[in-house]
Scaffold this active site. Structure first.
Site, PDB file in Angstrom:
ATOM      1  CG  HIS A  38      86.475  48.872 -14.795  1.00 25.80           C
ATOM      2  ND1 HIS A  38      86.036  48.443 -13.577  1.00 25.80           N
ATOM      3  CD2 HIS A  38      86.563  50.222 -14.711  1.00 25.80           C
ATOM      4  CE1 HIS A  38      85.842  49.488 -12.784  1.00 25.80           C
ATOM      5  NE2 HIS A  38      86.164  50.582 -13.459  1.00 25.80           N
ATOM      6  NE  ARG A  85      78.443  51.750 -12.306  1.00 27.31           N
ATOM      7  CZ  ARG A  85      79.459  52.611 -12.381  1.00 27.31           C
ATOM      8  NH1 ARG A  85      80.708  52.166 -12.240  1.00 27.31           N
ATOM      9  NH2 ARG A  85      79.230  53.886 -12.615  1.00 27.31           N
ATOM     10  CD  GLU A 137      89.214  48.352 -12.541  1.00 29.91           C
ATOM     11  OE1 GLU A 137      89.628  49.065 -13.491  1.00 29.91           O
ATOM     12  OE2 GLU A 137      88.602  48.813 -11.571  1.00 29.91           O
TER      13      GLU A 137
END
Length: 292
Positions: free
Chosen positions: A161, A74, A264
């Protein structure tokens, strides 16, 4: 978290500026150079740190990440490929959770370059029935350059991302997003943004389908501007989970949403096409501009 990465024991000193270490179960390549620090895990070719000399960390990384084999990280810059979102299983594709190989590296007085490679195998063909060779190239200096290159015969969707570190999401404005978007929070409805700007009063999850080639993150509280240059893109995604979703995510602190924003570089509304000797590409360049 950033300092923890660079204080890990060195397992192998590959070159004067490049070393391999381990965080949790994951091998990690660290760059400690007079002009920049950076780190990439071999799982997912996942950039987890980039920090020009004298600057605070530019990328956001959750301190609740498990660092477990096969489990997504993450934060940083996950590589979402060969699909974005829930288009297949696992979500955001398999490239970010499989082990890659460091295939090349170089360094000089100004920068460090890495190339990592992932090739199709029996495991990937169970998930996606195509032969492929995927390269992730990084150049770390006073700017950060990332390029994804896919060889084979297929169509795919993808995103870099990128999670960026901000002082307070309440004082963040992102510009250069263009005038039209798909609102994933509002059931995929289409919307318009007359000025191409986005603020984050609550959860935001939008695919901007006519973005400019540069998105500008104005972190007003942190007094810093981050420029994200998009290359070969069809879309730019911006995301912040907001308080409710942030609290429900096991790998994110309850207040993690306050110090991050995702902008992103993506190819979602139209596919990336790889054919024969013509690979597909998706790339981003990240640069700091001082004195917001």
């Amino acid at each position: 978290m950033n300092e923890k990465i660079f204080s890990l024991p060195v397992i192998e000193q590959i070159t004067p500026y490049i070393s391999q270490r381990k965080i949790g179960e994951l091998p990690i390549i660290t760059i400690v150079h007079p002009k920049v620090r950076a780190a990439v895990t071999l799982q997912g070719a996942h950039l987890v740190a980039w920090q020009p000399a004298g600057e605070k960390p530019v990328l956001w990384l959750s301190d609740k990440t498990a660092w477990a084999a096969g489990k997504a990280i993450r934060g940083g810059v996950p590589i979402c490929w060969p699909w974005f979102g829930p288009a297949g299983e696992p979500a955001h594709g398999f490239a970010r959770s499989l082990p890659w190989k460091l295939s090349a590296h170089d360094e000089n007085d100004d920068s460090v370059m890495l190339t990592l490679v992932l090739e199709s195998n029996e495991q990937t063909k169970k998930l996606w029935p195509h032969d492929f060779t995927l390269f992730a190239r990084f150049r770390f200096a006073d700017r950060c350059e990332i390029e994804l290159e896919a060889h084979g015969d297929f169509e795919a969707t993808a995103a870099l991302h990128s999670y960026f570190s901000v002082a307070d999401i309440a004082g963040v404005e992102v510009s250069g997003l263009g005038n039209s978007f798909i609102d994933k929070v509002n059931n995929g409805s289409e919307g318009t943004s007359p000025d191409g700007k986005q603020t984050y009063p609550d959860r935001v999850d939008r695919i901007h389908t006519q973005p400019e080639d540069c998105s500008v993150i104005n972190d007003k509280v942190g007094k810093r501007v981050i420029e994200v240059y998009h290359h070969y893109q069809s879309d730019v995604v911006t995301w912040n989970p907001g308080p409710e979703l942030s609290c429900s995510m096991g790998d994110m602190p309850n207040e993690g949403y306050k110090t991050m924003v995702c902008v992103e570089t993506a190819h979602i509304s139209t596919p990336l096409i790889s054919a024969g000797e013509s690979p597909s590409r998706l790339a981003a360049t990240i640069r700091l501009r001082k004195n917001a």
